[in-house]
Design an enzyme around this catalytic site. Structure first.
Site: not given
Ligand code: PMV
Length: 323
Positions: A108, A110-112, A114, A155
């Site tokens: 969680g 925030g890979s998406s 980033a 994010d």
């Protein structure tokens, strides 16, 4: 053929989740674990994605079909980021996108968002578009909205601007906060939160009981505003207390979970000033603020009840061109 490598930080929500989707402020910090994306131009008219961390190997799609049909989970944000950028600047030509991460997509951080920001920055460099952070936000946010339908963009702002920011959607306010080192501890529940379904559940509650939910959000907004001042003053004990209150409201909203509560209670019994879930809830991570001399005991307590301590430093640098 041009190439660009870009990195962007992951994030942790400190206060104000959910309320921020409904116009209230939140406080988010960028962390020192980063996504890294390399974009290379190709002579084929396709998008090719390699993201081994999420099991994407040589996924290929014609440029003119981007965003349509079934897209694997691990490729969907990158595909929509490329589509949003191409649509904005009427770009043509193929690209190969390689994605790697210093953190798991399960926690969680925030890979998406980033990776979306990295793709937009890398394409801007390749196509020699000078885009300001605000414009980068708009394009990246469009890409993310096309995938998940909702969200505040906090994010994306963390990935672009870095640091710790006081944020109001959709980047109406992005105010960097500066202060002494934040004594933050992070515990992962081992459970992946499903942000989209939590957002839907909360939206239904808002429809069914708007007065109650708005009261909760107004109270959370007040906490976030108080916390901003206390952070700048370096009064982490008080910020910890405000996190406790924030957690009470999130529990009332119905987004906490047994595992989150167990980790939070363990951290507090071991001496944390305060602790709460971070993000949509249901799983992912909890955070705690604590005096230095209690840190070790709190980390052991979190692990003793089945949590995994993740060492991060808050306030990391925002998106940056690496090569
Ligand atoms: O689950 P995360 O880490 O993506 O955080 C979601 C935070 C929300 O406020 C619930 C949604 C949002 O976009 O602000």
């Amino acid at each position: 053929m041009k190439t660009s490598t870009v990195s962007a930080p992951g994030k942790l929500m400190l206060l104000g989740e959910h309320a921020v989707v409904y116009g209230r402020p939140c406080i988010v910090t960028a962390i020192d674990q980063r996504m890294r994306v390399t974009v290379e131009q190709t002579d084929k008219n396709t998008l090719v994605i390699d993201a081994p961390d999420v099991h994407i190997f040589g996924y290929e799609k014609p440029i003119d079909t981007l965003g349509s049909g079934d897209i694997p989970r691990g490729a969907i944000f990158v595909e929509h980021a490329v589509q949003a950028f191409y649509a904005k600047f009427s770009c043509t030509g193929g690209v190969h996108v390689s994605v790697s991460s210093e953190f798991s997509s399960q926690v969680g951080f925030g890979s998406s968002s980033a990776s979306t920001v990295c793709v937009v920055q890398a394409l801007a460099q390749i196509h020699q578009k000078k885009i300001l952070p605000k414009q980068m936000f708009t394009i990246a946010f469009q890409g993310v909205l096309n995938v998940q339908g909702g969200g505040s963009g906090f994010d994306i702002a963390a990935a672009i601007y870095g640091g710790t920011i006081y944020y109001v959607a959709n980047a109406k306010i992005v105010e960097p906060l500066s202060f002494s080192t934040m004594p933050l501890i992070v515990g992962y529940t081992g459970i992946k939160a499903d942000t989209s379904s939590l957002l839907r559940e909360v939206a239904e509650k808002m429809k069914a009981q708007p007065e109650k939910v708005n009261r909760i959000y107004d109270a959370i907004a007040k906490l976030a505003n108080d916390a901003k001042i206390k952070m700048i003053e370096g009064d982490w004990e008080r910020v910890g207390k405000l996190m406790d209150f924030n957690q009470d409201y999130l529990r009332d909203l119905g987004v906490s979970s047994q595992k989150l509560e167990t980790l939070i209670v363990a951290a507090k019994q071991a001496g944390a000033w305060g602790a709460k879930l971070s993000g949509a809830g249901g799983g992912d991570c909890m955070i705690a603020l604590a005096p230095d001399d209690k840190k070790k005991a709190i980390e052991s307590a979190i692990e003793a009840v089945g949590g995994q301590v993740i060492h991060i430093a808050p306030g990391a640098q925002g998106v940056r061109i690496e090569a």
